[in-house]
Motif scaffolding. Structure first.
Motif, mmCIF file in Angstrom:
data_model
loop_
_atom_site.group_PDB
_atom_site.id
_atom_site.type_symbol
_atom_site.label_atom_id
_atom_site.label_comp_id
_atom_site.label_asym_id
_atom_site.label_seq_id
_atom_site.Cartn_x
_atom_site.Cartn_y
_atom_site.Cartn_z
ATOM 1 N N LEU A 36 0.964 -1.159 -0.041
ATOM 2 C CA LEU A 36 0.161 0.137 0.324
ATOM 3 C C LEU A 36 1.093 0.879 -0.138
ATOM 4 N N VAL A 37 0.634 2.378 -0.478
ATOM 5 C CA VAL A 37 1.137 3.179 -1.073
ATOM 6 C C VAL A 37 -0.218 4.942 -0.756
ATOM 7 N N THR A 38 0.212 5.740 -0.520
ATOM 8 C CA THR A 38 -1.093 5.994 0.178
ATOM 9 C C THR A 38 -0.198 7.868 -0.591
ATOM 10 N N CYS A 39 -1.699 8.100 -0.363
ATOM 11 C CA CYS A 39 -1.398 10.018 -0.666
ATOM 12 C C CYS A 39 -2.202 11.028 -0.149
ATOM 13 N N THR A 40 -2.152 10.885 0.339
ATOM 14 C CA THR A 40 -2.947 12.725 1.343
ATOM 15 C C THR A 40 -2.944 13.995 1.078
ATOM 16 N N TYR A 41 -3.424 14.703 1.174
ATOM 17 C CA TYR A 41 -3.509 16.408 1.094
ATOM 18 C C TYR A 41 -2.919 16.647 0.295
ATOM 19 N N PHE A 42 -2.408 15.583 -0.897
ATOM 20 C CA PHE A 42 -1.010 15.993 -1.999
ATOM 21 C C PHE A 42 -1.425 17.842 -2.654
ATOM 22 N N LYS A 65 5.019 8.284 -10.573
ATOM 23 C CA LYS A 65 6.392 7.833 -10.224
ATOM 24 C C LYS A 65 7.088 6.874 -9.131
ATOM 25 N N LEU A 66 7.158 7.713 -8.113
ATOM 26 C CA LEU A 66 7.572 7.096 -6.893
ATOM 27 C C LEU A 66 6.451 5.561 -6.584
ATOM 28 N N ALA A 67 5.490 6.497 -6.379
ATOM 29 C CA ALA A 67 4.035 4.886 -6.182
ATOM 30 C C ALA A 67 4.197 3.520 -6.678
ATOM 31 N N SER A 68 4.619 3.656 -7.892
ATOM 32 C CA SER A 68 5.156 3.102 -9.426
ATOM 33 C C SER A 68 6.827 2.035 -8.756
ATOM 34 N N GLN A 69 7.272 2.564 -7.994
ATOM 35 C CA GLN A 69 8.935 2.463 -7.655
ATOM 36 C C GLN A 69 8.144 1.116 -6.504
ATOM 37 N N LEU A 70 7.576 2.070 -5.755
ATOM 38 C CA LEU A 70 7.636 1.522 -5.034
ATOM 39 C C LEU A 70 6.803 0.075 -4.102
ATOM 40 N N LEU A 71 5.583 0.053 -5.322
ATOM 41 C CA LEU A 71 4.586 -1.291 -5.008
ATOM 42 C C LEU A 71 4.265 -2.840 -5.734
ATOM 43 N N ILE A 72 3.884 -2.972 -5.227
ATOM 44 C CA ILE A 72 4.518 -4.818 -5.614
ATOM 45 C C ILE A 72 3.242 -4.554 -5.955
ATOM 46 N N LEU A 76 -1.502 -1.950 -4.175
ATOM 47 C CA LEU A 76 -2.594 -0.314 -4.045
ATOM 48 C C LEU A 76 -1.851 0.778 -3.810
ATOM 49 N N PHE A 77 -2.588 1.624 -4.844
ATOM 50 C CA PHE A 77 -2.071 3.099 -4.477
ATOM 51 C C PHE A 77 -3.530 3.753 -4.263
ATOM 52 N N LEU A 78 -3.704 4.463 -3.002
ATOM 53 C CA LEU A 78 -4.435 5.119 -2.475
ATOM 54 C C LEU A 78 -4.019 6.513 -2.914
#
Length: 113
Positions: A36-42, A65-72, A76-78
């Motif tokens: 899981l990668v989350t990005c809130t209040y961006f 880009k960062l989310a795609s580098q981190l996720l298996i 889930l990118f939220l």
């Protein structure tokens, strides 16, 4: 239960997309290993149309880009933001599904809606 949640906390970490050093220094122990990668209040912090910097308008691209580098695979990118502008152009396209998907395709980020 307490041990389960303690384990989750011990394995979680924060990566600040606002720091330029983040992009070249992603620890190998988290690359392609996050469920899981989350990005809130961006938009509130980096990309609201209230800001005038082009760098801030494009900050959402770095976020993807960062989310795609981190996720298996199948991770889930939220993303969520309370800034009302996210429903229109969202600071250079953030929040606009068509613009974001086009960017994802162009960069081959392997993120899907």
């Amino acid at each position: 239960r307490k041990e389960f949640f303690q384990g989750l906390l011990e394995r979680s970490c924060e990566v600040d997309i606002g720091q330029s050093c983040t992009w070249s220094n992603i620890p190998s122990q988290i690359q392609r290993k996050c469920v899981l990668v989350t990005c809130t209040y961006f938009l509130t912090d980096y990309g609201s149309p209230r800001h005038s910097s082009r760098q801030e308008d494009d900050a959402w691209k770095n976020c993807l880009k960062l989310a795609s580098q981190l996720l298996i695979v199948n991770g889930l990118f939220l993303t969520y933001d309370i800034d009302s502008s996210s429903s229109s152009d969202g600071g250079g396209g953030y929040g606009n599904m068509d613009i974001m998907m086009e960017y994802i395709r162009m960069e081959s980020l392997y993120l899907v809606p």
